[in-house]
Structure formats: structure tokens, C-alpha cells
Write a protein that holds these residues in place. Structure first.
Motif, PDB file in Angstrom:
ATOM      1  N   ALA A  74       0.878  -1.231   0.088  1.00 15.45           N
ATOM      2  CA  ALA A  74      -0.155   0.095  -0.018  1.00 15.45           C
ATOM      3  C   ALA A  74       0.824   1.223  -0.143  1.00 15.45           C
ATOM      4  O   ALA A  74       1.981   1.334   0.341  1.00 15.45           O
ATOM      5  CB  ALA A  74      -0.839   0.060   1.326  1.00 15.45           C
ATOM      6  N   VAL A  75       0.250   2.297  -0.107  1.00 12.19           N
ATOM      7  CA  VAL A  75       0.720   3.765  -0.144  1.00 12.19           C
ATOM      8  C   VAL A  75      -0.400   4.548   0.611  1.00 12.19           C
ATOM      9  O   VAL A  75      -1.542   4.452  -0.062  1.00 12.19           O
ATOM     10  CB  VAL A  75       1.190   4.435  -1.539  1.00 12.19           C
ATOM     11  CG1 VAL A  75       1.607   5.793  -1.109  1.00 12.19           C
ATOM     12  CG2 VAL A  75       2.330   3.526  -2.055  1.00 12.19           C
TER      13      VAL A  75
ATOM     14  N   VAL B  78       3.840  -1.662   3.164  1.00 16.72           N
ATOM     15  CA  VAL B  78       3.565  -0.342   2.612  1.00 16.72           C
ATOM     16  C   VAL B  78       4.934   0.010   2.051  1.00 16.72           C
ATOM     17  O   VAL B  78       6.004  -0.381   2.360  1.00 16.72           O
ATOM     18  CB  VAL B  78       3.195   0.612   3.918  1.00 16.72           C
ATOM     19  CG1 VAL B  78       1.917   0.615   4.317  1.00 16.72           C
ATOM     20  CG2 VAL B  78       4.235   0.832   4.973  1.00 16.72           C
TER      21      VAL B  78
ATOM     22  N   LEU C 296       0.877  -1.240  11.956  1.00 12.67           N
ATOM     23  CA  LEU C 296       1.515  -2.148  10.789  1.00 12.67           C
ATOM     24  C   LEU C 296       1.982  -3.366  11.557  1.00 12.67           C
ATOM     25  O   LEU C 296       1.563  -4.611  10.914  1.00 12.67           O
ATOM     26  CB  LEU C 296       2.581  -1.452   9.897  1.00 12.67           C
ATOM     27  CG  LEU C 296       1.849  -0.256   9.231  1.00 12.67           C
ATOM     28  CD1 LEU C 296       3.183   0.304   8.529  1.00 12.67           C
ATOM     29  CD2 LEU C 296       0.718  -0.420   8.229  1.00 12.67           C
TER      30      LEU C 296
ATOM     31  N   TRP D 225       2.636  -6.575   8.869  1.00 14.25           N
ATOM     32  CA  TRP D 225       3.015  -5.849   7.689  1.00 14.25           C
ATOM     33  C   TRP D 225       4.423  -5.530   7.838  1.00 14.25           C
ATOM     34  O   TRP D 225       5.163  -5.401   8.746  1.00 14.25           O
ATOM     35  CB  TRP D 225       2.067  -4.620   7.344  1.00 14.25           C
ATOM     36  CG  TRP D 225       0.826  -4.748   6.862  1.00 14.25           C
ATOM     37  CD1 TRP D 225      -0.106  -5.803   7.282  1.00 14.25           C
ATOM     38  CD2 TRP D 225       0.160  -3.603   6.112  1.00 14.25           C
ATOM     39  NE1 TRP D 225      -1.020  -5.572   6.806  1.00 14.25           N
ATOM     40  CE2 TRP D 225      -1.123  -4.122   5.899  1.00 14.25           C
ATOM     41  CE3 TRP D 225       0.433  -2.593   5.721  1.00 14.25           C
ATOM     42  CZ2 TRP D 225      -2.045  -3.932   5.289  1.00 14.25           C
ATOM     43  CZ3 TRP D 225      -0.499  -1.930   4.835  1.00 14.25           C
ATOM     44  CH2 TRP D 225      -1.798  -2.445   4.717  1.00 14.25           C
TER      45      TRP D 225
END
Length: 286
Positions: free
Chosen positions: A89-90, A111, A140, A145
Motif C-alpha cells: 500500500a501507499v 507499505v 502495521l 506488515w
């Protein structure tokens, strides 16, 4: 085993392409214009058709800023193809715990942080920075993540002590984005190799077309890939970087050249299988 169409090489079953982007269709997922490049028409259906032709089973969509600030195009793709896709993701806005949980359930695993500069000049604007990552890191980490770092190898090494205070593992983009003209003995690249020995860092053996000074078949990038494979094959994944945004028509790579670079440089089939199949399973949870 499946044949990589048009390349003369055969990917092992379960191969993952761990760095791609998707864009559009723009009537459903409007482009966010940026100055560096115009987004191509590259929906997930085109990506999957490409993989089917090459014999690639699965892969990782790295969300692109211009594909939409909310990440919805990537989230919808992961939900539609849960067995084949994972995501990075961003975030350019605040994100709720509920959204993070939804994304985790769909298959997001990291990310991307943009600190890409060469010789002190920022190459791409926007995206997430180190302060954004530090703020999000505890949330996160709770969800398993990692942080994908888009920066040049010397800058990565300089930032590593600060990064490693965060409760995350890290994935380095595009072989540390080191210009091939610096040579494999460049101190930043050599120090980056040492990071891979710590057990908290991974690296993508991708980006030969972005790091080269010679162009295809990217022979000047091969030494960097070979050094990474020799140092830590258990910490590497591979990606095509499709659809190769930012290239002109003259410099846009041919898939056959990228596949050939992989197979010629990583010639041991067991090591190649580890990089293409086993490591992505571990890192992305396929």
C-alpha cells in the motif's frame, strides 16, 4: 512446469512476480495526474493475461500513487483474485484501523516508503516518507506488515539505524536502485548486502532496466544481482516492474530480456526456485 511464452525459459510451478503495478480502467478508478509520468491503461486483467502467457502463478501489486489515493483499485483486485494476488500500500491520508483490517484480510502485506533520490536530487514527489512510517509502524506491526523502501543503497544504509528501531521488517526495491555505473564495489551497495544478513531485510532482484547504463540485455546490472544471490538467496524475491512506467517507447524493456537476465544470472535451478516460489510464500503469505 509452465513455459514462459516467447522467452525460451521455463518458470517453476508457483512462481511469483513480486513487483507490478496496475492502473484503471480509468472510468472506474480515475487517474491522479503526477508530473513524472502518465499512467498507462494497465488493469488487473491485462496483468493476469500476461502472467498466464509467461507461466507466472501469482504476484504482488505495489500500489501506485497515480492509480488513486484511496488504493481502491488494488484492494478490489486482491479481493477478486485472493489466491493469486498480494498487495503493498501507499497511504497519503490518515487510515483507520477498520481500513487496515480490511486491507490485511484482502492480502496487503506492506507499505511503500519513497525516499528515492540520486546525487541529492529527489526523483519522484509524494508518497510516504519516514515520518509517516514511524507514525504507522506500531499498527502495521500488529498486522504483520513490512515496509518496502524505495531508495538508493547508500541512502538505505544511512537510514538503516533509524529504520531498525521500528518494529518492522524491510524490503528493498530494485536491488537498492544503485546506478550500474557505480560498480558492484560501491560502498553503499556493499553495506546494503550486510543488511540482508541481519534477518530483518529482504531485497527485490528487479529494476535492471532502471539501473542500467547500457540498456538491454542489462549486462551491467548482472553483477549486482549476482552479488545479492551470492550473499543471501534466502532473502530475495524477483519482480518484473510491469507495466514499466516512466520509460519512453525507446527504453521500455522487453519481458524476454528481463526474464533472460534472471535465468542467466541465477543459473542454479534450486536457488531460482527458492527466489521465485519459496521466498514469496514466506514474505507475502501465499
Amino acid at each position: 512446469m509452465s513455459g514462459a511464452a516467447g522467452t525460451g525459459h521455463v518458470f517453476p510451478e508457483g512462481t511469483a512476480d513480486c513487483h507490478v503495478h496496475i492502473y484503471g480502467p480509468f472510468d472506474k478508478y480515475p487517474e491522479v495526474p503526477i508530473s513524472e509520468y502518465k499512467s498507462p491503461d494497465a488493469p488487473v486483467e491485462r496483468l493476469l493475461a500476461l502472467w498466464d502467457g509467461l507461466g507466472i502463478a501469482r504476484g504482488v501489486i505495489v500500489h501506485a500513487r497515480s492509480a488513486g489515493r484511496d488504493g481502491q483499485v488494488t484492494l478490489d483486485a486482491l479481493k477478486a483474485h485472493p489466491d493469486r494476488l498480494r498487495g503493498v500500500a501507499v497511504f497519503e491520508d490518515e487510515v483507520t484501523d477498520a481500513r487496515l483490517d480490511e486491507m490485511t484480510e484482502a492480502g496487503f502485506r506492506g507499505v511503500r516508503i519513497n525516499m528515492m533520490q540520486l546525487d541529492g536530487k529527489r526523483l519522484y514527489q509524494g508518497g510516504m516518507g519516514l515520518e509517516d512510517l514511524a507514525r504507522l509502524a506500531p499498527r502495521l506491526a500488529e498486522r504483520g506488515w513490512h515496509a518496502q523502501i524505495w531508495a538508493e543503497s547508500g541512502d538505505i544504509v544511512a537510514l538503516a539505524p533509524e529504520l531498525m528501531r521500528l518494529p518492522l521488517d524491510f524490503v528493498i526495491d530494485h536491488q537498492g536502485r544503485t546506478p550500474a555505473t557505480r560498480g558492484v564495489g560501491y560502498a553503499g551497495f556493499q553495506a546494503m548486502l550486510d543488511l540482508l544478513k541481519t534477518g530483518r531485510w529482504w531485497c527485490k532482484i528487479s529494476g535492471s532496466d532502471r539501473n542500467t547504463a547500457l540498456g538491454p540485455p542489462y549486462a551491467d546490472s548482472a553483477a549486482f544481482m549476482a552479488a545479492l544471490v551470492e550473499t543471501a538467496p534466502e532473502r530475495l524475491v524477483w519482480g518484473t516492474d510491469w507495466p514499466h512506467v516512466g520509460h519512453s517507447d525507446e527504453t521500455r524493456p522487453e519481458m524476454a530480456d528481463l526474464v533472460a537476465r534472471l535465468f542467466e544470472t541465477v543459473s542454479d535451478p534450486e536457488i531460482r526456485r527458492r527466489i521465485l516460489v519459496e521466498n514469496p510464500r514466506t514474505l507475502y503469505g501465499f
